[in-house]
Design a protein around this motif. Structure first.
Motif, PDB file in Angstrom:
ATOM      1  N   CYS A  58      -9.322  14.289 -16.097  1.00 12.99           N
ATOM      2  CA  CYS A  58      -7.872  14.530 -16.055  1.00 12.99           C
ATOM      3  C   CYS A  58      -7.147  13.233 -15.687  1.00 12.99           C
ATOM      4  CB  CYS A  58      -7.566  15.635 -15.052  1.00 12.99           C
ATOM      5  SG  CYS A  58      -5.833  16.117 -14.989  1.00 12.99           S
ATOM      6  N   PRO A  59      -6.871  12.341 -16.637  1.00 11.90           N
ATOM      7  CA  PRO A  59      -6.148  11.088 -16.336  1.00 11.90           C
ATOM      8  C   PRO A  59      -4.764  11.335 -15.746  1.00 11.90           C
ATOM      9  CG  PRO A  59      -7.135  11.013 -18.520  1.00 11.90           C
ATOM     10  CD  PRO A  59      -7.255  12.431 -18.050  1.00 11.90           C
ATOM     11  N   ALA A  60      -4.086  12.381 -16.223  1.00  9.74           N
ATOM     12  CA  ALA A  60      -2.751  12.683 -15.675  1.00  9.74           C
ATOM     13  C   ALA A  60      -2.840  13.035 -14.195  1.00  9.74           C
ATOM     14  CB  ALA A  60      -2.111  13.819 -16.459  1.00  9.74           C
ATOM     15  N   GLY A  61      -3.901  13.738 -13.784  1.00 12.67           N
ATOM     16  CA  GLY A  61      -4.070  14.081 -12.376  1.00 12.67           C
ATOM     17  C   GLY A  61      -4.341  12.855 -11.525  1.00 12.67           C
ATOM     18  N   VAL A  62      -5.109  11.907 -12.050  1.00 16.17           N
ATOM     19  CA  VAL A  62      -5.366  10.665 -11.306  1.00 16.17           C
ATOM     20  C   VAL A  62      -4.075   9.888 -11.092  1.00 16.17           C
ATOM     21  CG1 VAL A  62      -6.598   8.468 -11.350  1.00 16.17           C
ATOM     22  CG2 VAL A  62      -7.751  10.546 -12.140  1.00 16.17           C
ATOM     23  N   ALA A  63      -3.266   9.792 -12.161  1.00 17.42           N
ATOM     24  CA  ALA A  63      -1.984   9.081 -12.035  1.00 17.42           C
ATOM     25  C   ALA A  63      -1.054   9.795 -11.059  1.00 17.42           C
ATOM     26  CB  ALA A  63      -1.325   8.960 -13.412  1.00 17.42           C
ATOM     27  N   LEU A  64      -1.044  11.124 -11.114  1.00 16.37           N
ATOM     28  CA  LEU A  64      -0.147  11.875 -10.226  1.00 16.37           C
ATOM     29  C   LEU A  64      -0.548  11.743  -8.767  1.00 16.37           C
ATOM     30  CD1 LEU A  64       2.247  13.785  -9.956  1.00 16.37           C
ATOM     31  CD2 LEU A  64       0.688  15.714 -10.335  1.00 16.37           C
ATOM     32  N   ILE A  65      -1.845  11.730  -8.488  1.00 12.08           N
ATOM     33  CA  ILE A  65      -2.279  11.612  -7.101  1.00 12.08           C
ATOM     34  C   ILE A  65      -1.933  10.238  -6.540  1.00 12.08           C
ATOM     35  CG2 ILE A  65      -4.640  10.739  -7.457  1.00 12.08           C
ATOM     36  CD1 ILE A  65      -5.576  12.761  -5.376  1.00 12.08           C
ATOM     37  N   ILE A  66      -1.966   9.197  -7.396  1.00 10.10           N
ATOM     38  CA  ILE A  66      -1.559   7.858  -6.953  1.00 10.10           C
ATOM     39  C   ILE A  66      -0.067   7.826  -6.633  1.00 10.10           C
ATOM     40  CG2 ILE A  66      -1.324   5.456  -7.665  1.00 10.10           C
ATOM     41  CD1 ILE A  66      -3.882   5.795  -9.298  1.00 10.10           C
ATOM     42  N   ILE A  67       0.725   8.424  -7.517  1.00  6.44           N
ATOM     43  CA  ILE A  67       2.179   8.429  -7.319  1.00  6.44           C
ATOM     44  C   ILE A  67       2.554   9.198  -6.057  1.00  6.44           C
ATOM     45  CG2 ILE A  67       4.364   9.244  -8.282  1.00  6.44           C
ATOM     46  CD1 ILE A  67       3.179   8.760 -11.068  1.00  6.44           C
ATOM     47  N   GLN A  68       1.937  10.366  -5.848  1.00  6.57           N
ATOM     48  CA  GLN A  68       2.284  11.155  -4.659  1.00  6.57           C
ATOM     49  C   GLN A  68       1.860  10.456  -3.379  1.00  6.57           C
ATOM     50  OE1 GLN A  68       0.825  15.165  -4.642  1.00  6.57           O
ATOM     51  NE2 GLN A  68       1.907  15.703  -2.753  1.00  6.57           N
ATOM     52  N   THR A  69       0.711   9.788  -3.400  1.00  3.61           N
ATOM     53  CA  THR A  69       0.259   9.072  -2.206  1.00  3.61           C
ATOM     54  C   THR A  69       1.230   7.962  -1.832  1.00  3.61           C
ATOM     55  OG1 THR A  69      -2.051   9.548  -2.766  1.00  3.61           O
ATOM     56  CG2 THR A  69      -1.647   7.784  -1.196  1.00  3.61           C
ATOM     57  N   ILE A  70       1.693   7.212  -2.832  1.00  3.27           N
ATOM     58  CA  ILE A  70       2.627   6.114  -2.553  1.00  3.27           C
ATOM     59  C   ILE A  70       3.956   6.656  -2.029  1.00  3.27           C
ATOM     60  CG2 ILE A  70       3.971   4.266  -3.617  1.00  3.27           C
ATOM     61  CD1 ILE A  70       1.631   3.803  -5.529  1.00  3.27           C
ATOM     62  N   ILE A  71       4.475   7.711  -2.664  1.00  2.00           N
ATOM     63  CA  ILE A  71       5.737   8.297  -2.211  1.00  2.00           C
ATOM     64  C   ILE A  71       5.602   8.861  -0.804  1.00  2.00           C
ATOM     65  CG2 ILE A  71       7.387  10.164  -2.625  1.00  2.00           C
ATOM     66  CD1 ILE A  71       7.053   9.707  -5.592  1.00  2.00           C
ATOM     67  N   GLY A  72       4.474   9.502  -0.505  1.00  2.00           N
ATOM     68  CA  GLY A  72       4.251  10.026   0.848  1.00  2.00           C
ATOM     69  C   GLY A  72       4.232   8.928   1.896  1.00  2.00           C
ATOM     70  N   ILE A  73       3.612   7.781   1.556  1.00  2.00           N
ATOM     71  CA  ILE A  73       3.589   6.650   2.490  1.00  2.00           C
ATOM     72  C   ILE A  73       5.002   6.112   2.717  1.00  2.00           C
ATOM     73  CG2 ILE A  73       2.804   4.279   2.797  1.00  2.00           C
ATOM     74  CD1 ILE A  73       0.228   5.050   1.360  1.00  2.00           C
ATOM     75  N   LEU A  74       5.797   6.012   1.653  1.00  2.00           N
ATOM     76  CA  LEU A  74       7.172   5.516   1.791  1.00  2.00           C
ATOM     77  C   LEU A  74       8.020   6.452   2.653  1.00  2.00           C
ATOM     78  CD1 LEU A  74       7.886   4.278  -1.854  1.00  2.00           C
ATOM     79  CD2 LEU A  74       7.333   2.903   0.167  1.00  2.00           C
ATOM     80  N   ILE A  75       7.867   7.753   2.482  1.00  2.00           N
ATOM     81  CA  ILE A  75       8.618   8.708   3.304  1.00  2.00           C
ATOM     82  C   ILE A  75       8.228   8.563   4.770  1.00  2.00           C
ATOM     83  CG2 ILE A  75       9.004  11.156   3.772  1.00  2.00           C
ATOM     84  CD1 ILE A  75       8.700  11.706   0.794  1.00  2.00           C
ATOM     85  N   SER A  76       6.931   8.412   5.040  1.00  2.16           N
ATOM     86  CA  SER A  76       6.469   8.262   6.433  1.00  2.16           C
ATOM     87  C   SER A  76       6.995   6.978   7.049  1.00  2.16           C
ATOM     88  CB  SER A  76       4.935   8.293   6.470  1.00  2.16           C
ATOM     89  OG  SER A  76       4.426   9.513   5.962  1.00  2.16           O
ATOM     90  N   ILE A  77       6.975   5.898   6.280  1.00  5.45           N
ATOM     91  CA  ILE A  77       7.479   4.615   6.794  1.00  5.45           C
ATOM     92  C   ILE A  77       8.966   4.712   7.115  1.00  5.45           C
ATOM     93  CG2 ILE A  77       7.968   2.227   6.144  1.00  5.45           C
ATOM     94  CD1 ILE A  77       5.357   2.219   4.571  1.00  5.45           C
ATOM     95  N   PHE A  78       9.717   5.352   6.230  1.00  2.05           N
ATOM     96  CA  PHE A  78      11.161   5.474   6.440  1.00  2.05           C
ATOM     97  C   PHE A  78      11.455   6.224   7.731  1.00  2.05           C
ATOM     98  CE2 PHE A  78      15.075   7.959   5.960  1.00  2.05           C
ATOM     99  CZ  PHE A  78      15.992   6.953   5.715  1.00  2.05           C
TER     100      PHE A  78
END
Length: 368
Positions: free
Chosen positions: A134-154
């Motif tokens: 599932c390439p789309a799932g791999v890309a989505l998990i990367i995107i969500q991880t980065i967004i989650g880190i940005l929200i936590s940092i903010f």
């Protein structure tokens, strides 16, 4: 009993009216409203979103904190659910036994939400993971991880900034509830007492004041006309050694706006004396400003502060804060013109026969 309740209610209404009419409250907040602000100017708060969040109250910060994480989990849960549906992984789609799902164990919306929460917070719930088919799932998990880190940092930055605001250090700087007018070192002075409740110093402290009043000049009415008021201590007015409570004084001479006032006209005046103390906290090196204000009913003519600094038998300096808000009557002329032998139409002299010490209260000031 009825009379005491009536007096209490009267004093309460008086305090509320005085508080409402102040520009600066006793704890330093500015009591002002902005009307008819252009809509395009309101977007300035959105562009400067960092300052907007830092100045937001804690209860709203907590609400936004919870809402931002919950909303992000739910939105990505919907995306994971859509991805599983597109791949035919859901139970109601009856996938074949040899079917390879995009994400193992994501069979409905509940599991999609749990996997979204697990992905964003790196929490392990069991055998739930993205397959290599599932390439789309791999890309989505990367995107969500980065967004989650940005929200936590903010939110970490917002919380740390709010905790370390200089306003918190200003809470440990206190001014006397009332000001006094009395002779000091051969001249008539307005005095205010200020104390630092921490043993750490305020570096580079400076004290100054602004007299706010409404003036009429040439038929033009100027609201909140500002007049500079200089304050000093015995060692000067800049770089105060703020290790113990200080008594600040303003000399009432011909250049002072208080020169034309008298004991019988002071409480009839309409002005507000705002006092500022600027300094830098020794421990955090952050600059802060402490403000307070005095109205005519909070200025006592013919009284002086009691001493609060003494020395023990062991030679240590002691500060008695029980006398911080206490005053004593002292012989004082009725007006500055009388004191300086200037011509005027005021009363002559004042006799303070009873030297009784009492606490300065707002009600006492009004009854004076």
């Amino acid at each position: 009993m009825t009379r005491s309740l009536r007096e209490w209610f009267k004093d309460y209404r008086l305090k509320q009216r005085i508080r409402k009419n102040r520009l600066v409250t006793k704890d330093g907040r500015c009591n002002i409203e902005f009307d008819n602000v252009m809509h395009r100017n309101r977007f300035a708060y959105v562009r400067d979103f960092w300052t907007t969040f830092v100045e937001t109250r804690w209860r709203f910060i907590i609400l936004y904190f919870v809402a931002s994480f919950t909303l992000s989990w739910f939105i990505f849960g919907l995306i994971w659910y859509w991805l599983a549906r597109s791949n035919g992984d859901l139970l109601w789609q009856n996938p074949p036994p040899d079917h390879t799902p995009c994400v193992y164990s994501v069979y409905d919306m509940t599991y999609a939400f749990i996997f979204s929460l697990e992905t964003q917070n790196t929490v392990i719930y069991g055998n739930v993971y993205v397959t290599d088919q599932c390439p789309a799932g791999v890309a989505l998990i990367i995107i969500q991880t980065i967004i989650g880190i940005l929200i936590s940092i903010f939110w970490c930055g917002i919380v740390i900034t709010k905790i370390t605001l200089p306003k918190k250090r200003a809470k440990t700087i206190t001014f006397s509830e009332s000001a006094v007018i009395c002779p000091k070192k051969g001249t008539l002075c307005l005095q205010i007492r200020v104390a630092n409740l921490r043993k750490t110093l305020m570096i580079g402290s400076q004290i100054y004041g602004k007299l706010l009043r409404t003036t009429v000049t040439g038929g033009e009415t100027v609201i909140l006309d500002q007049v500079n008021i200089d304050f000093m201590v015995d060692a000067g007015k800049d770089n105060l050694f703020f290790v113990c409570p200080l008594t600040l004084y303003h000399i009432i001479d011909k250049s002072s706006p208080f020169f034309d006032m008298a004991v019988d006209t002071l409480h009839q005046q309409d002005f507000e004396l705002v006092v500022f103390l600027d300094g830098m906290a020794e421990t955090t090196s952050s600059s802060c400003q402490v403000r307070t204000s005095y109205i005519p009913q909070e200025i006592m003519w013919g009284y002086d502060f009691l001493p609060i600094i003494s020395r023990s038998e062991e030679g240590r300096y002691q500060v008695d804060f029980s006398n911080f808000a206490k005053v004593v009557p002292v012989p004082t002329a009725h007006c500055s013109r009388c004191y300086h032998n200037e011509p005027g139409n005021h009363l002559e002299g004042i006799d303070n026969k009873s030297f009784e010490v009492f606490d300065m209260e707002l009600t006492n000031c009004n009854k004076m």
